[in-house]
Design a protein around this motif. Structure first.
Motif, PDB file in Angstrom:
ATOM      1  N   UNK A 196       0.831  -1.210   0.000  1.00 44.60           N
ATOM      2  CA  UNK A 196       0.000   0.000   0.000  1.00 44.60           C
ATOM      3  C   UNK A 196       0.859   1.249   0.000  1.00 44.60           C
ATOM      4  N   UNK A 197       1.924   1.234   0.758  1.00 44.10           N
ATOM      5  CA  UNK A 197       2.833   2.371   0.799  1.00 44.10           C
ATOM      6  C   UNK A 197       3.516   2.580  -0.551  1.00 44.10           C
ATOM      7  N   UNK A 198       3.967   1.486  -1.170  1.00 37.75           N
ATOM      8  CA  UNK A 198       4.633   1.609  -2.472  1.00 37.75           C
ATOM      9  C   UNK A 198       3.670   2.126  -3.542  1.00 37.75           C
ATOM     10  N   UNK A 199       2.426   1.624  -3.528  1.00 35.72           N
ATOM     11  CA  UNK A 199       1.449   2.069  -4.529  1.00 35.72           C
ATOM     12  C   UNK A 199       1.144   3.553  -4.348  1.00 35.72           C
ATOM     13  N   UNK A 200       0.945   3.983  -3.112  1.00 35.35           N
ATOM     14  CA  UNK A 200       0.650   5.398  -2.866  1.00 35.35           C
ATOM     15  C   UNK A 200       1.789   6.284  -3.358  1.00 35.35           C
ATOM     16  N   UNK A 201       3.021   5.850  -3.136  1.00 37.81           N
ATOM     17  CA  UNK A 201       4.171   6.630  -3.599  1.00 37.81           C
ATOM     18  C   UNK A 201       4.244   6.633  -5.120  1.00 37.81           C
ATOM     19  N   UNK A 202       3.977   5.495  -5.748  1.00 36.50           N
ATOM     20  CA  UNK A 202       3.989   5.434  -7.213  1.00 36.50           C
ATOM     21  C   UNK A 202       2.888   6.302  -7.810  1.00 36.50           C
ATOM     22  N   UNK A 203       1.709   6.262  -7.228  1.00 31.22           N
ATOM     23  CA  UNK A 203       0.618   7.094  -7.715  1.00 31.22           C
ATOM     24  C   UNK A 203       0.965   8.573  -7.598  1.00 31.22           C
ATOM     25  N   UNK A 204       1.584   8.961  -6.496  1.00 35.57           N
ATOM     26  CA  UNK A 204       1.966  10.360  -6.302  1.00 35.57           C
ATOM     27  C   UNK A 204       2.960  10.816  -7.361  1.00 35.57           C
ATOM     28  N   UNK A 205       3.868   9.925  -7.759  1.00 36.96           N
ATOM     29  CA  UNK A 205       4.832  10.289  -8.798  1.00 36.96           C
ATOM     30  C   UNK A 205       4.156  10.556 -10.129  1.00 36.96           C
ATOM     31  N   UNK A 206       2.941  10.019 -10.296  1.00 33.30           N
ATOM     32  CA  UNK A 206       2.198  10.230 -11.535  1.00 33.30           C
ATOM     33  C   UNK A 206       1.072  11.248 -11.355  1.00 33.30           C
ATOM     34  N   UNK A 207       1.118  12.007 -10.277  1.00 33.80           N
ATOM     35  CA  UNK A 207       0.174  13.094 -10.073  1.00 33.80           C
ATOM     36  C   UNK A 207      -1.173  12.689  -9.519  1.00 33.80           C
ATOM     37  N   UNK A 208      -1.308  11.460  -9.027  1.00 32.72           N
ATOM     38  CA  UNK A 208      -2.574  10.996  -8.454  1.00 32.72           C
ATOM     39  C   UNK A 208      -2.471  11.049  -6.935  1.00 32.72           C
ATOM     40  N   UNK A 209      -3.315  11.840  -6.312  1.00 30.02           N
ATOM     41  CA  UNK A 209      -3.241  12.051  -4.866  1.00 30.02           C
ATOM     42  C   UNK A 209      -4.005  10.951  -4.140  1.00 30.02           C
ATOM     43  N   UNK A 210      -3.305  10.236  -3.295  1.00 29.96           N
ATOM     44  CA  UNK A 210      -3.919   9.224  -2.449  1.00 29.96           C
ATOM     45  C   UNK A 210      -3.004   9.008  -1.252  1.00 29.96           C
ATOM     46  N   UNK A 211      -3.343   8.083  -0.397  1.00 30.42           N
ATOM     47  CA  UNK A 211      -2.493   7.758   0.745  1.00 30.42           C
ATOM     48  C   UNK A 211      -2.536   6.265   0.967  1.00 30.42           C
ATOM     49  N   UNK A 212      -1.585   5.770   1.739  1.00 27.71           N
ATOM     50  CA  UNK A 212      -1.459   4.319   1.893  1.00 27.71           C
ATOM     51  C   UNK A 212      -2.669   3.708   2.584  1.00 27.71           C
ATOM     52  N   UNK A 213      -3.323   4.449   3.497  1.00 32.68           N
ATOM     53  CA  UNK A 213      -4.499   3.900   4.173  1.00 32.68           C
ATOM     54  C   UNK A 213      -5.655   3.690   3.191  1.00 32.68           C
ATOM     55  N   UNK A 214      -5.848   4.637   2.286  1.00 29.87           N
ATOM     56  CA  UNK A 214      -6.903   4.512   1.274  1.00 29.87           C
ATOM     57  C   UNK A 214      -6.616   3.347   0.341  1.00 29.87           C
ATOM     58  N   UNK A 215      -5.351   3.248  -0.096  1.00 28.99           N
ATOM     59  CA  UNK A 215      -4.964   2.146  -0.970  1.00 28.99           C
ATOM     60  C   UNK A 215      -5.175   0.814  -0.261  1.00 28.99           C
ATOM     61  N   UNK A 216      -4.752   0.733   0.996  1.00 31.80           N
ATOM     62  CA  UNK A 216      -4.888  -0.520   1.748  1.00 31.80           C
ATOM     63  C   UNK A 216      -6.343  -0.932   1.886  1.00 31.80           C
ATOM     64  N   UNK A 217      -7.215   0.027   2.125  1.00 32.17           N
ATOM     65  CA  UNK A 217      -8.644  -0.290   2.267  1.00 32.17           C
ATOM     66  C   UNK A 217      -9.200  -0.872   0.972  1.00 32.17           C
ATOM     67  N   UNK A 218      -8.810  -0.291  -0.172  1.00 33.46           N
ATOM     68  CA  UNK A 218      -9.279  -0.805  -1.450  1.00 33.46           C
ATOM     69  C   UNK A 218      -8.757  -2.201  -1.739  1.00 33.46           C
ATOM     70  N   UNK A 219      -7.488  -2.430  -1.445  1.00 36.30           N
ATOM     71  CA  UNK A 219      -6.908  -3.760  -1.680  1.00 36.30           C
ATOM     72  C   UNK A 219      -7.535  -4.797  -0.755  1.00 36.30           C
ATOM     73  N   UNK A 220      -7.796  -4.399   0.478  1.00 30.57           N
ATOM     74  CA  UNK A 220      -8.413  -5.332   1.417  1.00 30.57           C
ATOM     75  C   UNK A 220      -9.815  -5.714   0.943  1.00 30.57           C
TER      76      UNK A 220
END
Length: 367
Positions: A196-220
């Motif tokens: 979740x942390x890696x995805x949030x960081x990758x998304x941020x590099x591409x201009x998509x604002x999110x955070x690891x908690x949001x990503x983790x909730x979706x993956x869960x």
């Protein structure tokens, strides 16, 4: 969330995983205001497609006014047809004769929801013909999914590519091995916090604002809704640390790559290409699956690795047309012109055939 017909999955069994209840239960939780458009003949379900309500503030690839802004669509309330968060949709018809019933059902939903229009987004090529005929509305070409057809072996895959590309792929695979990385196939819970942390960081590099908690909730939620269908191709370093992961969805014939998380996108170990292309391909070969669906965008990298493109369409089923046939013709021709430039150097000859296929569609009466 709206309920679905009790025979929904019986109809969906002949179509994609993304139209079945297992995936749609994830969309119900993730998208909130979901619905079903259904055509019935007595007690039987003869046509269906899921969808959702939007008012212009959702994911940019799921908003008609963003994707089709060049046609002058005003921000408003729309019924959007397709599988929420799959970036894919299909009209499920028991027979082509059910298409007029499904068009009528879509317009009934539009009236019920007091929406300006009904638009299908990212619809598969093969599923639109009967509905386009029934609605007498020209479809719009909105994009493509890149697909690699799985050969019998990795060597056969390489053999179909130009020698320069074969050399590059071998270097990318050797770089991964030489870095001492360990590839694996994991369940989402096995790597959730790190991934979740890696995805949030990758998304941020591409201009998509999110955070690891949001990503983790979706993956869960994905794991909860379809645990047997979701996997992560991972790369771990010598100390076991997660350096990259690609979430995939599995059905009987395909590996669908979904989202990538990388510590370093420019790593000399080439994690992106190994996890996003070569590990899914090796997995598909080993499990007798026939295709890798690489999704949208980043087309040059995908075409260079032998992918072919499948068109995705928008279809207007609104009470009052949202665009004219001339609007659609000009729009589609501009998309085809861009496609011609894109596939000029593609090693997969089917992309040249696709141009001819699409040109025929837009030149047909009503196209």
């Amino acid at each position: 969330m709206m309920g679905r017909h009790p025979r929904w999955d019986r109809l969906a069994a002949s179509f994609s995983f993304y139209s079945g209840s297992a995936f749609l239960s994830y969309g119900d939780r993730n998208a909130g205001r979901t619905l079903s458009v259904e055509a019935t003949d007595g007690d039987d379900l003869v046509g269906a497609i899921p969808g959702w309500i939007t008012e212009g503030n959702g994911h940019p690839y799921l908003e008609p006014t963003g994707l089709l802004g060049g046609l002058g669509l005003a921000p408003a309330r729309y019924v959007v047809l397709g599988s929420p968060y799959a970036f894919f949709g299909e009209f499920m018809l028991a027979t082509p004769d059910a298409a007029p019933l499904l068009v009528r059902a879509a317009r009934t939903v539009q009236q019920r929801e007091d929406a300006v229009g009904v638009i299908g987004l990212h619809l598969s090529d093969g599923s639109i013909d009967a509905v386009v005929t029934a609605s007498a509305r020209p479809p719009l070409l909105v994009g493509f999914h890149a697909v690699i057809d799985v050969p019998a072996s990795f060597d056969e895959y390489l053999a179909a590519l130009p020698s320069s590309r074969r050399t590059k792929i071998r270097r990318e695979r050797n770089a991964f091995r030489s870095a001492g990385l360990t590839p694996s196939v994991e369940q989402i819970p096995d790597c959730l916090p790190e991934l979740s942390s890696l995805i949030a960081r990758s998304e941020a590099r591409h201009g998509i604002r999110t955070d690891s908690a949001t990503v983790a909730a979706g993956l869960r939620r994905q794991h909860d809704c379809f645990p047997d269908r979701a996997r992560v191709f991972t790369a771990r370093g010598p100390s076991g640390e997660l350096l990259g992961g690609v979430v995939v969805h599995l059905d009987e014939i395909s590996v669908h790559t979904r989202i990538v998380g990388l510590l370093n996108e420019r790593s000399p170990a080439c994690e992106y290409f190994n996890l996003g292309y070569y590990q899914p391909l090796l997995f598909a070969i080993g499990s007798n699956r026939r295709r890798i669906d690489l999704g949208m965008e980043a087309y040059p990298a995908k075409l260079g690795r032998g992918a072919r493109l499948e068109p995705r369409w928008a279809v207007d089923l609104s009470d009052t047309p949202l665009w004219t046939p001339d609007d659609a013709r000009h729009w589609n021709q501009s998309k085809i012109d861009a496609l011609i430039r894109l596939v000029a150097h593609s090693p997969n000859s089917s992309n040249t055939a696709l141009v001819s296929h699409l040109q025929k569609i837009i030149n047909e009466p009503g196209g």
